[in-house]
Design a protein around this motif. Structure first.
Motif, PDB file in Angstrom:
ATOM      1  N   LEU A  54       2.356  14.858 -14.645  1.00  0.00           N
ATOM      2  CA  LEU A  54       1.489  13.657 -14.298  1.00  0.00           C
ATOM      3  C   LEU A  54       2.838  12.445 -14.046  1.00  0.00           C
ATOM      4  O   LEU A  54       3.452  12.140 -14.930  1.00  0.00           O
ATOM      5  CB  LEU A  54       0.574  13.022 -15.369  1.00  0.00           C
ATOM      6  N   ILE A  55       2.573  11.969 -12.749  1.00  0.00           N
ATOM      7  CA  ILE A  55       3.611  10.730 -12.429  1.00  0.00           C
ATOM      8  C   ILE A  55       2.812   9.516 -12.111  1.00  0.00           C
ATOM      9  O   ILE A  55       2.085   9.541 -11.297  1.00  0.00           O
ATOM     10  CB  ILE A  55       4.564  11.519 -11.219  1.00  0.00           C
ATOM     11  N   ILE A  56       3.314   8.370 -12.789  1.00  0.00           N
ATOM     12  CA  ILE A  56       2.589   7.135 -12.373  1.00  0.00           C
ATOM     13  C   ILE A  56       3.648   6.156 -11.938  1.00  0.00           C
ATOM     14  O   ILE A  56       4.604   5.976 -12.987  1.00  0.00           O
ATOM     15  CB  ILE A  56       1.775   6.706 -13.372  1.00  0.00           C
ATOM     16  N   GLY A  57       3.802   5.526 -10.999  1.00  0.00           N
ATOM     17  CA  GLY A  57       4.762   4.750 -10.566  1.00  0.00           C
ATOM     18  C   GLY A  57       6.270   5.299 -10.552  1.00  0.00           C
ATOM     19  O   GLY A  57       7.307   4.695 -10.840  1.00  0.00           O
ATOM     20  N   GLY A  58       6.285   6.638 -10.062  1.00  0.00           N
ATOM     21  CA  GLY A  58       7.551   7.232  -9.971  1.00  0.00           C
ATOM     22  C   GLY A  58       8.145   7.897 -11.540  1.00  0.00           C
ATOM     23  O   GLY A  58       9.203   8.535 -11.539  1.00  0.00           O
ATOM     24  N   ILE A  59       7.380   7.644 -12.388  1.00  0.00           N
ATOM     25  CA  ILE A  59       7.903   7.959 -13.896  1.00  0.00           C
ATOM     26  C   ILE A  59       6.848   9.131 -14.374  1.00  0.00           C
ATOM     27  O   ILE A  59       5.723   8.896 -14.491  1.00  0.00           O
ATOM     28  CB  ILE A  59       7.948   6.998 -14.646  1.00  0.00           C
ATOM     29  N   PRO A  60       7.523  10.240 -14.624  1.00  0.00           N
ATOM     30  CA  PRO A  60       6.926  11.424 -15.263  1.00  0.00           C
ATOM     31  C   PRO A  60       6.206  10.966 -16.748  1.00  0.00           C
ATOM     32  O   PRO A  60       6.942  10.131 -17.492  1.00  0.00           O
ATOM     33  CB  PRO A  60       7.743  12.462 -15.842  1.00  0.00           C
ATOM     34  N   ILE A  61       4.796  10.953 -17.001  1.00  0.00           N
ATOM     35  CA  ILE A  61       4.308  10.575 -18.297  1.00  0.00           C
ATOM     36  C   ILE A  61       4.142  11.726 -19.258  1.00  0.00           C
ATOM     37  O   ILE A  61       4.015  12.888 -18.995  1.00  0.00           O
ATOM     38  CB  ILE A  61       2.847  10.302 -17.946  1.00  0.00           C
ATOM     39  N   GLY A  62       4.798  11.554 -20.342  1.00  0.00           N
ATOM     40  CA  GLY A  62       5.049  12.484 -21.435  1.00  0.00           C
ATOM     41  C   GLY A  62       6.276  13.142 -21.259  1.00  0.00           C
ATOM     42  O   GLY A  62       6.866  13.097 -20.418  1.00  0.00           O
ATOM     43  N   MET A  63       6.293  14.408 -22.412  1.00  0.00           N
ATOM     44  CA  MET A  63       7.617  15.059 -22.492  1.00  0.00           C
ATOM     45  C   MET A  63       7.326  16.407 -21.644  1.00  0.00           C
ATOM     46  O   MET A  63       8.345  17.003 -21.396  1.00  0.00           O
ATOM     47  CB  MET A  63       7.921  15.217 -23.822  1.00  0.00           C
ATOM     48  N   ASP A  64       5.989  16.889 -21.400  1.00  0.00           N
ATOM     49  CA  ASP A  64       5.913  18.163 -20.912  1.00  0.00           C
ATOM     50  C   ASP A  64       4.895  17.757 -19.754  1.00  0.00           C
ATOM     51  O   ASP A  64       4.425  16.716 -19.425  1.00  0.00           O
ATOM     52  CB  ASP A  64       5.365  19.077 -21.855  1.00  0.00           C
ATOM     53  N   LYS A  65       4.049  19.050 -19.347  1.00  0.00           N
ATOM     54  CA  LYS A  65       2.903  18.920 -18.370  1.00  0.00           C
ATOM     55  C   LYS A  65       1.558  18.772 -18.973  1.00  0.00           C
ATOM     56  O   LYS A  65       1.720  18.761 -20.186  1.00  0.00           O
ATOM     57  CB  LYS A  65       2.991  20.379 -17.574  1.00  0.00           C
ATOM     58  N   PHE A  97      -0.835  13.806  -9.625  1.00  0.00           N
ATOM     59  CA  PHE A  97      -0.675  15.078 -10.844  1.00  0.00           C
ATOM     60  C   PHE A  97      -0.801  16.152 -10.074  1.00  0.00           C
ATOM     61  O   PHE A  97      -1.945  16.568  -9.402  1.00  0.00           O
ATOM     62  CB  PHE A  97      -2.008  14.749 -11.419  1.00  0.00           C
ATOM     63  N   GLY A  98       0.176  16.916  -9.800  1.00  0.00           N
ATOM     64  CA  GLY A  98       0.193  18.204  -9.083  1.00  0.00           C
ATOM     65  C   GLY A  98       0.050  17.735  -7.551  1.00  0.00           C
ATOM     66  O   GLY A  98       0.653  16.720  -7.110  1.00  0.00           O
ATOM     67  N   GLU A  99      -1.032  18.501  -6.974  1.00  0.00           N
ATOM     68  CA  GLU A  99      -1.182  17.975  -5.562  1.00  0.00           C
ATOM     69  C   GLU A  99      -2.376  16.982  -5.318  1.00  0.00           C
ATOM     70  O   GLU A  99      -2.563  16.506  -4.190  1.00  0.00           O
ATOM     71  CB  GLU A  99      -1.686  19.495  -4.985  1.00  0.00           C
ATOM     72  N   ILE A 100      -2.618  16.173  -6.607  1.00  0.00           N
ATOM     73  CA  ILE A 100      -3.440  15.235  -6.286  1.00  0.00           C
ATOM     74  C   ILE A 100      -2.645  13.861  -6.352  1.00  0.00           C
ATOM     75  O   ILE A 100      -2.043  13.558  -7.302  1.00  0.00           O
ATOM     76  CB  ILE A 100      -4.696  15.197  -7.538  1.00  0.00           C
ATOM     77  N   VAL A 101      -2.685  13.466  -5.123  1.00  0.00           N
ATOM     78  CA  VAL A 101      -1.930  11.999  -4.905  1.00  0.00           C
ATOM     79  C   VAL A 101      -2.742  10.855  -5.130  1.00  0.00           C
ATOM     80  O   VAL A 101      -3.717  10.607  -4.492  1.00  0.00           O
ATOM     81  CB  VAL A 101      -1.212  12.004  -3.517  1.00  0.00           C
ATOM     82  N   PHE A 102      -2.539   9.988  -6.174  1.00  0.00           N
ATOM     83  CA  PHE A 102      -3.045   8.861  -6.175  1.00  0.00           C
ATOM     84  C   PHE A 102      -2.496   7.910  -5.321  1.00  0.00           C
ATOM     85  O   PHE A 102      -1.285   7.680  -5.350  1.00  0.00           O
ATOM     86  CB  PHE A 102      -2.707   7.896  -7.739  1.00  0.00           C
ATOM     87  N   MET A 142       0.716  -1.074  -0.003  1.00  0.00           N
ATOM     88  CA  MET A 142       0.022  -0.031  -0.051  1.00  0.00           C
ATOM     89  C   MET A 142       0.783   1.482  -0.031  1.00  0.00           C
ATOM     90  O   MET A 142       1.928   1.181   0.723  1.00  0.00           O
ATOM     91  CB  MET A 142      -0.834   0.101   1.270  1.00  0.00           C
ATOM     92  N   GLY A 143       0.451   2.309  -0.731  1.00  0.00           N
ATOM     93  CA  GLY A 143       1.008   3.510  -0.862  1.00  0.00           C
ATOM     94  C   GLY A 143       0.946   4.150  -1.965  1.00  0.00           C
ATOM     95  O   GLY A 143      -0.198   4.083  -2.529  1.00  0.00           O
ATOM     96  N   GLN A 144       2.010   5.363  -2.337  1.00  0.00           N
ATOM     97  CA  GLN A 144       1.559   6.222  -3.655  1.00  0.00           C
ATOM     98  C   GLN A 144       1.917   5.453  -4.635  1.00  0.00           C
ATOM     99  O   GLN A 144       2.801   4.682  -4.940  1.00  0.00           O
ATOM    100  CB  GLN A 144       2.473   7.350  -3.167  1.00  0.00           C
ATOM    101  N   ILE A 145       0.844   5.715  -5.413  1.00  0.00           N
ATOM    102  CA  ILE A 145       0.733   5.037  -7.036  1.00  0.00           C
ATOM    103  C   ILE A 145       1.492   6.008  -7.954  1.00  0.00           C
ATOM    104  O   ILE A 145       1.986   6.029  -9.095  1.00  0.00           O
ATOM    105  CB  ILE A 145      -0.589   4.738  -7.326  1.00  0.00           C
TER     106      ILE A 145
END
Length: 133
Positions: free
Chosen positions: A88-99, A7-12, A1-4
């Motif tokens: 946008l960060i998922i699994g510690g990896i930024p998604i895409g090249m920009d914001k 997106f900015g201040e929205i933590v999955f 269990m933990g952070q997935i």
């Protein structure tokens, strides 16, 4: 269990206290084309470049999982209306090249109690790639 991810201040996240995550993530990419008309012949295609990518997903908020569905979905609406771009960060990896910006949010009020309190809600979220350069 933990952070997935976030997106900015929205933590999955998924924990014993609360669940704030997404499902059905889809990413789409497309190109821009122009057709130049030619007399007596088929048009000539011209590649203009890539379009902005889009990502869509569903977020589910349930009071039994430690969430306030109305508050969470209203926060997404406010973010959408602000035009704020975030990574946008998922699994510690930024998604895409920009914001990304929230392009649209659709609220689905799934379960409402007898007092009008939202107990379970879903938000269909669409992000669009943000290119400032």
């Amino acid at each position: 269990m933990g952070q997935i991810g976030s997106f900015g201040e929205i933590v999955f996240e998924v924990s014993l206290e609360k669940i704030r995550t997404f499902s059905d993530l889809k990413r789409s990419a497309s190109s821009r084309w122009n057709a130049h008309e030619r007399f007596g012949q088929k048009p000539r295609s011209e590649f203009l470049g890539p379009n902005l990518d889009e990502i869509s997903f569903v977020m589910r908020f349930d009071v039994s999982h430690g969430m306030d569905p109305k508050k969470e979905m209203d926060r997404l609406l406010a973010w959408c209306r602000s035009g704020r771009a975030e990574t946008l960060i998922i699994g510690g990896i930024p998604i895409g090249m920009d914001k990304w910006v929230i392009k649209s949010v659709t609220q689905n009020w799934k379960v409402v109690d007898g007092s009008g309190r939202l107990l379970i809600g879903e938000a269909d979220v669409t992000l669009e790639e943000y290119m400032r350069r």
